[in-house]
Design a protein around this motif. Structure first.
Motif, short mmCIF file in Angstrom:
data_model
loop_
_atom_site.label_atom_id
_atom_site.label_comp_id
_atom_site.label_asym_id
_atom_site.label_seq_id
_atom_site.Cartn_x
_atom_site.Cartn_y
_atom_site.Cartn_z
N ALA A 128 -1.09 5.83 5.62
CA ALA A 128 -1.68 6.44 6.11
C ALA A 128 -0.66 7.68 6.82
O ALA A 128 -1.15 8.97 6.48
N ASP A 129 0.70 7.72 6.55
CA ASP A 129 1.55 8.77 6.78
C ASP A 129 1.89 8.91 4.66
O ASP A 129 1.60 10.55 5.04
N MET A 130 1.77 7.86 4.09
CA MET A 130 1.27 8.58 2.89
C MET A 130 0.43 9.47 2.83
O MET A 130 0.47 10.29 2.06
N GLU A 131 -0.81 9.30 2.89
CA GLU A 131 -2.34 10.12 2.71
C GLU A 131 -2.25 11.48 3.24
O GLU A 131 -2.31 12.37 2.26
N ASN A 132 -1.39 11.72 4.74
CA ASN A 132 -0.82 12.99 5.16
C ASN A 132 -0.19 13.57 4.70
O ASN A 132 -0.72 14.91 4.33
N ALA A 133 1.22 12.73 3.77
CA ALA A 133 2.00 13.65 3.43
C ALA A 133 1.47 14.30 2.05
O ALA A 133 1.71 15.63 1.51
N HIS A 134 0.45 13.56 1.30
CA HIS A 134 0.46 14.41 -0.23
C HIS A 134 -0.95 15.21 0.11
O HIS A 134 -1.04 16.73 -0.66
N ARG A 135 -1.50 15.03 1.25
CA ARG A 135 -2.69 16.16 1.56
C ARG A 135 -1.95 16.96 2.12
O ARG A 135 -2.05 18.35 1.75
N ARG B 176 7.97 2.19 10.95
CA ARG B 176 7.42 2.61 9.71
C ARG B 176 7.00 2.78 9.86
O ARG B 176 5.36 3.45 10.39
N VAL B 177 6.99 3.64 8.39
CA VAL B 177 5.60 4.34 7.56
C VAL B 177 4.53 3.44 6.72
O VAL B 177 4.72 2.52 6.50
N THR B 178 3.10 4.40 6.80
CA THR B 178 2.06 3.41 7.22
C THR B 178 1.61 4.70 5.70
O THR B 178 1.79 5.69 5.70
N GLY C 299 7.67 7.71 9.81
CA GLY C 299 6.47 7.21 9.94
C GLY C 299 6.21 6.80 11.43
O GLY C 299 6.68 7.18 12.51
N SER C 300 4.57 6.86 11.55
CA SER C 300 3.58 6.68 12.96
C SER C 300 3.46 4.51 12.91
O SER C 300 2.95 4.30 14.05
N ALA D 118 1.06 -0.76 0.25
CA ALA D 118 0.56 0.21 0.19
C ALA D 118 0.96 1.32 -0.19
O ALA D 118 0.46 2.27 -0.89
N VAL D 119 2.34 1.24 0.94
CA VAL D 119 3.26 2.13 0.50
C VAL D 119 3.69 2.53 -0.83
O VAL D 119 4.06 3.50 -1.16
N ARG D 120 3.98 1.43 -1.13
CA ARG D 120 5.07 1.64 -2.38
C ARG D 120 3.97 2.21 -3.74
O ARG D 120 4.47 2.55 -3.57
#
Length: 407
Positions: A137-144, A133-135, A127-128, A110-112
């Motif tokens: 949700a972390d990627m979604e937050n970074a994108h937002r 580890r990066v999840t 990562g949270s 999912a992260v990839r």
């Protein structure tokens, strides 16, 4: 030679998918049969997946935050054959790259996918997940955050935004501070279910008032005896028993609407709403309540409540309910309306806060002002299944049962 066996998500689970929430063992750990390996969060419960036998965890195929469909492979175990040691059985190719301490960080599928979609390098994020580890949700937050930054007249460096990114905090405006909290699977399920219930059924609420004097007297007489047997006699047990009595008078309340018919159930399977703090709520089911004594109801209720609050409910505990009780008064509310029906059921009972009130009672033919323990009782119905007369008849019997409880 050793055998490799797969660790899989349950084929039968509440909802269509689960989310990997926490690996309790690491690659290379020795495990015994029955040891908890990983936690999965379904729409309704968090459940532990246990080791099917003794062995060593050799691969983790899904990381925290990954979606696990029924039957999906979560990881693998090595089971040593006769004459071999477990350590010798693990070849380097059997340990998934990126999940060993010595290797580079592992990123879940999912992260990839998010990295490719958003053009974000997960290595730049804080990562949270477990162990940093990066999840997803972390990627979604970074994108937002990136999107918000790009829309500002004087954008800040994206890398600086990412380095400060956590799942708990994310800037949302230039005027104030806020934080982004990703929805859990349970919260999303509750939201979908509540919206679907209101969109499906015309819901009407009737409200009565009940005097708890009789059941308080009975409880005071018997609670110590039951406590000595390890049973806590709560007021909710009386609500379940009174609901059964009311179902005998108006069985249509224990039903489900179909386009061509009303299905009335013989078994009264009563779900009990249990709050899990900020996580949400669940409604485990007391089955065939019509066949249980008050003591048996109290014992079942105690067991379900304890397991709900320790994340130990099984999927079967949440299935096949025909009616639901929300004892919302325990958190302080006098009245809640409407308490949204737990579809596809036809009704839900609400019990408000117990408090002393001034009431008028007739004593020897004379009106007298008394102080009594009172609570508001509500029944929200699917107006397709039931009408006001049936609703009020049900509530009348429910209240009568509580107020006339024998000593």
């Amino acid at each position: 030679m050793a055998n490799s066996i797969e660790i899989t998500a349950p084929i039968e689970q509440e909802g269509t998918k689960a989310i990997v929430r926490n690996w309790l063992k690491q690659i290379g750990d020795h495990v015994k049969e029955g040891d908890a390996l990983v936690e999965l969060e379904t729409d309704k419960v968090t459940q532990e997946i246990s080791a099917p036998c003794d062995g060593i965890l050799s691969e983790i195929a899904m990381a925290d935050g990954d979606d696990a469909m029924p039957g999906a492979m979560l990881g693998r175990m090595i089971v040593p054959a006769n004459g071999t040691t477990a350590e010798a059985s693990i070849a380097p190719t059997q340990v998934q790259p990126g999940l060993t301490v010595a290797n580079t960080p592992y990123y879940s599928p999912a992260v990839r996918r998010a990295a490719m979609e958003y053009g974000i390098d997960p290595a730049t994020l804080m990562g949270s997940g477990k162990g940093g580890r990066v999840t997803r949700a972390d990627m979604e937050n970074a994108h937002r955050a990136d999107t918000a930054v790009l829309s500002q007249p004087q954008p800040q460096p994206v890398v600086a935004e990412r380095s400060a990114m956590t799942v708990k905090s994310s800037p949302a405006s230039t005027d104030g501070r806020s934080r982004i909290v990703p929805h859990s699977a349970m919260r999303l399920s509750i939201a979908k279910h509540m919206a679907q219930s209101l969109a499906t059924a015309p819901q009407v609420t009737a409200i009565f008032e009940a005097d708890f004097t009789a059941i308080m007297r009975h409880r005071a007489t018997h609670k110590e005896r039951l406590k000595s047997q390890g049973i806590s006699l709560s007021y909710t047990a009386y609500f379940v028993a009174a609901s059964v009595a009311a179902m005998r008078v108006v069985p249509e309340v224990n039903s489900q609407w179909h386009d061509e018919s009303l299905e009335i159930f013989e078994d009264v399977n009563i779900g009990i709403g249990i709050a899990l703090g900020d996580k949400g709520l669940v409604a485990p089911v007391i089955r065939q309540a019509q066949a249980l004594s008050l003591e048996e109801i109290a014992a079942d209720l105690q067991d379900l409540t304890s397991r709900a609050r320790s994340n130990a409910l099984k999927n079967d505990d949440l299935k096949d309910g025909t009616f639901t009780i929300s004892n919302h008064g325990v958190s302080g509310s006098l009245l809640a309306s409407p308490i949204i029906i737990n579809q596809p059921q036809s009704a839900i009972l609400g019990v408000g806060k117990l408090e002393k009130r001034v009431v008028v009672r007739e004593v020897d033919g004379v009106d007298a002002i008394q102080i009594r323990p009172m609570a508001y009782i509500s029944l929200t119905i699917d107006h397709r299944s039931l009408d006001g007369h049936q609703t009020n008849s049900w509530l009348t019997e429910f209240v009568r049962t509580l107020e006339s409880w024998p000593h």
